[in-house]
Design a protein around this motif. Structure first.
Motif, PDB file in Angstrom:
ATOM      1  N   UNK A  11       8.529   7.614  -4.088  1.00  0.00           N
ATOM      2  CA  UNK A  11       9.088   8.734  -3.310  1.00  0.00           C
ATOM      3  C   UNK A  11       8.931   8.182  -1.923  1.00  0.00           C
ATOM      4  N   UNK A  12       7.671   7.673  -1.500  1.00  0.00           N
ATOM      5  CA  UNK A  12       7.287   7.290  -0.357  1.00  0.00           C
ATOM      6  C   UNK A  12       8.256   6.085  -0.018  1.00  0.00           C
ATOM      7  N   UNK A  13       8.503   5.209  -1.130  1.00  0.00           N
ATOM      8  CA  UNK A  13       9.575   3.928  -0.755  1.00  0.00           C
ATOM      9  C   UNK A  13      10.701   4.354  -0.468  1.00  0.00           C
ATOM     10  N   UNK A  14      11.385   5.412  -1.085  1.00  0.00           N
ATOM     11  CA  UNK A  14      12.694   5.923  -0.641  1.00  0.00           C
ATOM     12  C   UNK A  14      12.909   6.241   0.631  1.00  0.00           C
ATOM     13  N   UNK A  15      11.855   6.617   1.467  1.00  0.00           N
ATOM     14  CA  UNK A  15      11.940   7.047   2.830  1.00  0.00           C
ATOM     15  C   UNK A  15      12.521   5.831   3.684  1.00  0.00           C
ATOM     16  N   UNK A  16      12.269   4.592   3.344  1.00  0.00           N
ATOM     17  CA  UNK A  16      12.674   3.423   3.909  1.00  0.00           C
ATOM     18  C   UNK A  16      13.307   2.741   3.346  1.00  0.00           C
ATOM     19  N   UNK A  17      12.933   2.160   2.104  1.00  0.00           N
ATOM     20  CA  UNK A  17      13.988   1.088   1.218  1.00  0.00           C
ATOM     21  C   UNK A  17      15.154   1.855   0.610  1.00  0.00           C
ATOM     22  N   UNK A  18      14.864   3.217   0.333  1.00  0.00           N
ATOM     23  CA  UNK A  18      16.155   3.983  -0.246  1.00  0.00           C
ATOM     24  C   UNK A  18      16.991   4.475   0.659  1.00  0.00           C
ATOM     25  N   UNK A  19      16.833   4.184   1.855  1.00  0.00           N
ATOM     26  CA  UNK A  19      17.595   4.813   3.008  1.00  0.00           C
ATOM     27  C   UNK A  19      17.380   6.069   3.525  1.00  0.00           C
ATOM     28  N   UNK A  20      16.195   6.703   3.383  1.00  0.00           N
ATOM     29  CA  UNK A  20      15.693   7.801   3.825  1.00  0.00           C
ATOM     30  C   UNK A  20      15.375   7.982   5.316  1.00  0.00           C
ATOM     31  N   UNK A  78       3.950  -3.844   3.756  1.00  0.00           N
ATOM     32  CA  UNK A  78       2.555  -4.053   4.282  1.00  0.00           C
ATOM     33  C   UNK A  78       2.305  -2.470   4.171  1.00  0.00           C
ATOM     34  N   UNK A  79       3.061  -1.454   4.578  1.00  0.00           N
ATOM     35  CA  UNK A  79       2.789  -0.138   4.418  1.00  0.00           C
ATOM     36  C   UNK A  79       3.215   0.397   3.001  1.00  0.00           C
ATOM     37  N   UNK A  80       4.362   0.127   2.780  1.00  0.00           N
ATOM     38  CA  UNK A  80       4.953   0.774   1.430  1.00  0.00           C
ATOM     39  C   UNK A  80       4.427   0.452   0.034  1.00  0.00           C
ATOM     40  N   UNK A  81       3.857  -0.929   0.317  1.00  0.00           N
ATOM     41  CA  UNK A  81       3.059  -1.208  -1.154  1.00  0.00           C
ATOM     42  C   UNK A  81       1.587  -1.191  -0.919  1.00  0.00           C
ATOM     43  N   UNK A  82       1.274  -2.025  -0.031  1.00  0.00           N
ATOM     44  CA  UNK A  82      -0.212  -2.080   0.175  1.00  0.00           C
ATOM     45  C   UNK A  82      -0.992  -1.097   0.917  1.00  0.00           C
ATOM     46  N   UNK A  83      -0.589  -0.748   1.964  1.00  0.00           N
ATOM     47  CA  UNK A  83      -1.388   0.542   2.381  1.00  0.00           C
ATOM     48  C   UNK A  83      -1.144   1.855   1.552  1.00  0.00           C
ATOM     49  N   UNK A  84      -0.057   2.125   0.878  1.00  0.00           N
ATOM     50  CA  UNK A  84       0.277   3.010  -0.252  1.00  0.00           C
ATOM     51  C   UNK A  84      -1.046   2.882  -1.258  1.00  0.00           C
ATOM     52  N   UNK A  85      -1.202   1.597  -1.781  1.00  0.00           N
ATOM     53  CA  UNK A  85      -1.960   1.315  -2.631  1.00  0.00           C
ATOM     54  C   UNK A  85      -3.491   1.453  -2.275  1.00  0.00           C
ATOM     55  N   UNK A  86      -3.671   1.134  -1.008  1.00  0.00           N
ATOM     56  CA  UNK A  86      -5.000   1.184  -0.266  1.00  0.00           C
ATOM     57  C   UNK A  86      -5.326   2.567   0.001  1.00  0.00           C
ATOM     58  N   UNK A  87      -4.477   3.532   0.184  1.00  0.00           N
ATOM     59  CA  UNK A  87      -4.879   4.738   0.323  1.00  0.00           C
ATOM     60  C   UNK A  87      -5.182   5.457  -1.001  1.00  0.00           C
ATOM     61  N   UNK A  88      -4.441   5.115  -2.062  1.00  0.00           N
ATOM     62  CA  UNK A  88      -4.891   5.711  -3.376  1.00  0.00           C
ATOM     63  C   UNK A  88      -6.117   5.134  -3.708  1.00  0.00           C
ATOM     64  N   UNK A  89      -6.550   3.805  -3.213  1.00  0.00           N
ATOM     65  CA  UNK A  89      -7.929   3.297  -3.505  1.00  0.00           C
ATOM     66  C   UNK A  89      -9.134   4.187  -2.820  1.00  0.00           C
ATOM     67  N   UNK A  90      -8.650   4.275  -1.646  1.00  0.00           N
ATOM     68  CA  UNK A  90      -9.870   5.111  -0.740  1.00  0.00           C
ATOM     69  C   UNK A  90      -9.929   6.681  -1.174  1.00  0.00           C
ATOM     70  N   UNK A  91      -9.070   7.108  -1.827  1.00  0.00           N
ATOM     71  CA  UNK A  91      -9.135   8.445  -2.334  1.00  0.00           C
ATOM     72  C   UNK A  91      -9.885   8.385  -3.596  1.00  0.00           C
ATOM     73  N   UNK A  92      -9.707   7.428  -4.282  1.00  0.00           N
ATOM     74  CA  UNK A  92     -10.401   7.225  -5.568  1.00  0.00           C
ATOM     75  C   UNK A  92     -11.998   6.797  -5.563  1.00  0.00           C
ATOM     76  N   UNK A  93     -12.105   5.861  -4.462  1.00  0.00           N
ATOM     77  CA  UNK A  93     -13.465   5.442  -4.154  1.00  0.00           C
ATOM     78  C   UNK A  93     -14.432   6.975  -3.426  1.00  0.00           C
TER      79      UNK A  93
END
Length: 436
Positions: A176-185, A198-213
């Motif tokens: 969903x987040x990826x569609x906003x940039x790479x999907x033409x959103x 850097x954001x669409x893959x790594x930061x998105x995963x990093x935010x998920x990691x922070x929530x989990x931690x």
């Protein structure tokens, strides 16, 4: 070489004199070349999962090695299947008007039940690659975003809870987040730029990691009397191997994001990627020596990864000097971030939040500072970071929270103390058998 050229010339002249459509042949050859590079890049991104497994198992404690490797084996399996079922069609919906939500699954039937209708001609993606290569390359990225979460919450998370999180995160949140940039959103329409994630893959995963931690809490005995206690990793050599595998895979991660075999752009991207990694390792080395007063190999390794994450957003729009600057600052930031997280009692086993979130944010903002395209502005990059970050963090937090209040997300104290390998899997990662 001269003989080959003569033969090629003769064949070309023959084709022209016989009325062969030589332009069509060139286009087909271009598609073949581009598609080969994209498939090779896909393979390189795939091998990054082995790199993540090595880093996580190397930095984790020996008593949890099998559990860590199990997660890292199952994550790409679940990630790729989830992405094929929902994520791919959610991420590239074909916005009629750039927006935030578009749930067009028109390609789903063709993907599963009419594969012969898939476009494998030069008409797809400007002869850059075929439909199937497109899916597989993007699926590797999706699985990578989930793997980032795994390392941060290792050694105390329930396997079932983590796997359920992975299904939802890869199938819905990431695409969903990826569609906003790479999907033409909408982010793409406002000028936000993120070349390879850097954001669409790594930061998105990093935010998920922070929530989990935050929700799973620190490991038992990690923080005592306000001090962070080192928990020695199982294998430093394995961690080093993992980092070098990730570095290798990043050539496909960034190089493949050119979406063709364009010789000028691919070679530039590979150079900026490699320089970013080198500068990141150097920054991590110096910052760790200044902060900890020792030659910290772990921070050099994370510095390399930090430089790679930092360079990913703008690898195609910056020059080599800028790559060195971005990577070096990322290497420093990863040390400062890891220190800050420990002060906040946020236990991240492999430094995933510091590497992927902190340096993913930095790399995305750096596009607004160093890009050779004047349309890439700092404020637009900042707005994109905030929008993606808020969505990723709160989505991950909600998923983990629902899992926590239903099935629980943390193993028992007994299992954590004795190790997850024996209780969850019945075997250990390192076993010494003595002959009697």
């Amino acid at each position: 070489m001269k003989g080959d050229f003569t033969i090629l010339t003769q064949v070309s002249v023959e084709n022209i004199t016989q009325g062969v459509d030589f332009s069509a042949e060139i286009i087909q050859n271009t598609l073949t070349t581009n598609n080969l590079w994209m498939m090779l890049s896909t393979a390189l991104v795939f091998i990054m999962h082995l790199g993540f497994a090595g880093v996580e198992a190397g930095f984790g404690q020996a008593k949890n090695t099998v559990n860590i490797l199990f997660k890292n084996t199952v994550t790409p399996i679940i990630g790729i299947v989830s992405y094929s079922l929902i994520g791919f069609f959610l991420m590239y919906p074909g916005f009629e008007v750039p927006g935030w939500l578009d749930f067009d699954f028109s390609g789903w039937n063709m993907f599963w039940f009419k594969p012969e209708e898939a476009d494998v001609s030069a008409g797809y993606a400007d002869a850059g690659y075929t439909y199937w290569t497109d899916f597989l390359f993007q699926a590797m990225f999706a699985a990578t975003a989930a793997t980032i979460v795994s390392g941060a919450i290792a050694e105390r998370v329930k396997l079932g809870a983590y796997l359920l999180f992975t299904v939802v995160f890869v199938a819905i949140v990431y695409p969903l987040i990826g569609s906003w940039k790479w999907g033409g959103g909408a982010l793409d329409a406002m000028g936000f730029y993120d070349f390879a994630g850097s954001t669409l893959v790594h930061s998105v995963g990093g935010w998920g990691a922070l929530a989990g931690v935050i929700l799973v809490g620190p490991r038992i005995g990690k923080y005592v009397n306000g001090k962070a206690i080192d928990k020695p990793g199982a294998s430093v050599p394995l961690a080093v191997i993992g980092v070098f595998l990730l570095w290798l895979g990043w050539f496909g991660f960034n190089g493949g994001s050119v979406l063709s075999a364009d010789p000028a752009l691919v070679s530039l991207v590979l150079v900026t990627t490699c320089l970013g990694a080198c500068a990141g390792g150097l920054g991590g080395f110096l910052a760790a020596y200044f902060v900890f007063k020792r030659l910290d190999l772990g921070m050099v390794l994370n510095g390399v990864l930090a430089g790679l994450v930092g360079i990913t957003a703008g690898a195609d729009v910056i020059n080599p000097i800028s790559a060195l600057i971005i990577g070096f600052i990322a290497g420093i930031l990863v040390v400062l971030s890891a220190t800050f997280l420990d002060r906040m009692r946020l236990d991240d086993v492999v430094g995933a939040v510091s590497v992927h979130l902190t340096c993913g944010i930095w790399g995305t903002l750096a596009v607004g500072l160093f890009s050779n395209n004047p349309e890439h502005t700092f404020l637009t990059q900042l707005l994109g970071v905030v929008i993606c970050g808020a969505t990723a963090f709160f989505s991950a937090f909600i998923i983990f929270y629902l899992l926590k209040v239903t099935m629980g997300i943390r193993v028992s104290e007994e299992h954590e103390r004795s190790g997850l390998d024996s209780h969850e899997h019945g075997i250990r990662g390192y076993t010494i058998v003595y002959d009697e």
